[in-house]
Scaffold this active site. Structure first.
Site: not given
Lengths: 325, 200
Positions: A199, A240-242
């Protein structure tokens, strides 16, 4: 008139084998054991022909007393001709010119006991019938308890496995699940594509709106990715945001490109959290199993990561295929 | 100890005092998760801890609690299977008493790893029996006392029972048979399909 000796014999047999019959030379019933009498309540069995009372099923073609007498000591299979047509086992022995026929329920004893409301005192104390009923009930109760335990353990196992393969925040698959899926796909030499998605601008949301809002963005992003993929695809929260998307089946570059573009476009639509719009985007790196002689999950993930890095460096909201730069 | 015995204690509390009481007892006994499974094996200490916690919670001596457990085992509809299995022991209460020697063996026929207390019946006089109960765990004699009292009612027999502790885990129950057919008793149908052992 029965002689004293005959009365003694009847008493003896009533005690030892209460499900017996005595037959005369014509096959007419001269005496009925007390338990057998309970199987035909209200029927006067005395004087009735044994062949009218029973259908002798095995051996076949036993229709006369002469034929019946040849079966002395052998196992007979009989069935009442009138309902309830209970099946019985039998054995006979000649006694002078008469025949003593002893009967038992055999394996259908449970139905027999129920149909005729018999009690323990209807069986000779040495008869194993009551012990067999006891054992049946005891085993059933024990099996029942075991079955229930198994069902509970099975439920707990499924729940534990679900938890172990699921990312608790988003409900997506976790890395453990991903390793399983990739191992299965590479072992079966199936064609698939791997999209590594990161993201963009997510850190700003966490910093300005707090982690709770960040978590809700991740949940919505997860839902969007699930909506845009098919049942047979796997969406993994990689960190996390992957995220990693494993797309099964044909891996045409144009198709993959349009899937990735659609993903970026959808993720760029502002996500509302408590009425506040949160703007994120995504950078994507793509690898395809068909581009490898021997696809290896670790190598493919590393290459996808490299392609993702190219997208990021290129100015975000981009997608790149590995080896295309 | 076999989970069936632990589970019996749990079902007794649940069916007599409610699920909440059991959860309190389990918490006080440090039982986590707060339940026994009938087909697993547990450390003997767990039963002792649960019984001690239950006795504290009810404000009743452990022996009295165990006697109530014995009554429960042969009278509550949820454990009807057990009453039926015991009734297979004999047609009269006396025959039932005489079948008690075989009880541990009978239990092992169904559940091979179930170790019940050793029971030995002696005739001490006319219509007077003495039942020796010995077990690794204290309290089983009292459970047997409750069970015998209830089974006597079940057969419709009038009996006088007394318990004499001999050593930890060893008790002698004295059984005086006043009238073997005092009342009607409960019916026992050999072929009933009543064996829905709900929880044991």
């Amino acid at each position: 008139m029965p002689t004293t000796c005959e009365i003694h014999l009847a008493q003896l047999l009533d005690t030892l084998v209460p499900m017996h019959l005595q037959l005369d030379t014509d096959g007419l019933i001269t005496h009925v054991g007390p338990t057998l009498a309970k199987l035909r309540p209200g029927v006067a069995l005395g004087g009735m022909s044994v062949f009218d009372l029973f259908d002798i099923q095995r051996p076949s073609n036993i229709g006369t007393m002469a034929a019946l007498r040849t079966q002395a000591g052998a196992k007979l299979h009989l069935r009442f001709r009138s309902p309830p047509c209970t099946a019985l086992k039998g054995v006979l022995s000649p006694f002078g010119d008469r025949v003593i026929l002893n009967l038992s329920f055999g394996i259908s004893v449970q139905d027999g006991i129920r149909d005729y409301a018999l009690t323990a005192s209807d069986f000779a104390p040495t008869d194993m019938t009551v012990e067999m009923l006891y054992l049946f009930e005891a085993k059933s109760a024990a099996m029942d308890a075991s079955r229930r335990l198994n069902a509970r353990l099975q439920g707990a196992k499924i729940a534990a496995e679900e938890q172990a393969f699921t990312d608790t925040l988003t409900g997506l698959k976790n890395r453990r699940a991903m390793d399983h899926v990739l191992a299965r796909l590479t072992e079966s030499r199936a064609a698939f594509a791997l999209l590594h998605l990161d993201l963009d601008f997510f850190k700003q949301i966490n910093d300005t709106m707090g982690h709770a809002a960040g978590d809700r963005v991740l949940q919505k992003v997860a839902r969007i990715m699930v909506e845009l993929t098919r049942q047979q695809d796997t969406v993994v929260r990689y960190g996390g945001d992957e995220f990693v998307l494993i797309l099964a089946g044909p891996t045409d570059k144009q198709v993959l490109q349009s899937v990735a573009e659609r993903l970026i476009a959808r993720l760029e639509q502002p996500i509302l959290i408590d009425g506040q719009p949160c703007a994120v985007s995504a950078s994507i790196g793509i690898v395809r199993s068909v581009d490898y002689d021997r696809p290896d999950p670790i190598q493919m993930l590393s290459d996808a990561d490299a392609a993702l890095y190219v997208s990021k460096r290129g100015g975000r909201a981009q997608l790149h295929f590995h080896g295309a730069e | 100890m076999h989970g069936l015995i632990n589970r019996a204690l749990q079902c007794f509390v649940r069916d007599t005092y409610g699920e909440d009481r059991w959860l309190d007892v389990a918490r006080a006994a440090g039982l986590d998760p707060p339940r026994f499974e009938s087909m697993l094996t547990y450390d003997d200490a767990l039963f002792r801890d649960a019984l001690a916690a239950l006795s504290r919670s009810l404000g009743k001596p452990e022996d009295d609690v165990m006697e109530d457990v014995g009554t429960y085992l042969v009278s509550h509809p949820n454990v009807e299977a057990l009453r039926r299995l015991l009734r297979f022991g004999g047609v009269t209460f006396e025959e039932f008493l005489q079948s008690l020697d075989d009880l541990p063996e009978r239990a092992r026929l169904a559940v091979p790893d179930l170790d019940l207390p050793q029971l030995e019946l002696r005739e001490c006089g006319p219509d007077h029996y003495c039942l020796n109960c010995s077990s690794r765990q204290p309290g089983f004699g009292h459970a047997m006392l409750g069970l015998l009292r209830t089974m006597a009612d079940d057969y419709g027999a009038l009996v006088i029972l007394d318990i004499e502790p001999q050593a930890p885990g060893v008790d002698v129950i004295s059984i005086s048979l006043v009238e073997s057919a005092f009342a009607q008793g409960r019916s026992f149908d050999l072929g009933a399909r009543g064996i829905n052992a709900d929880d044991l």
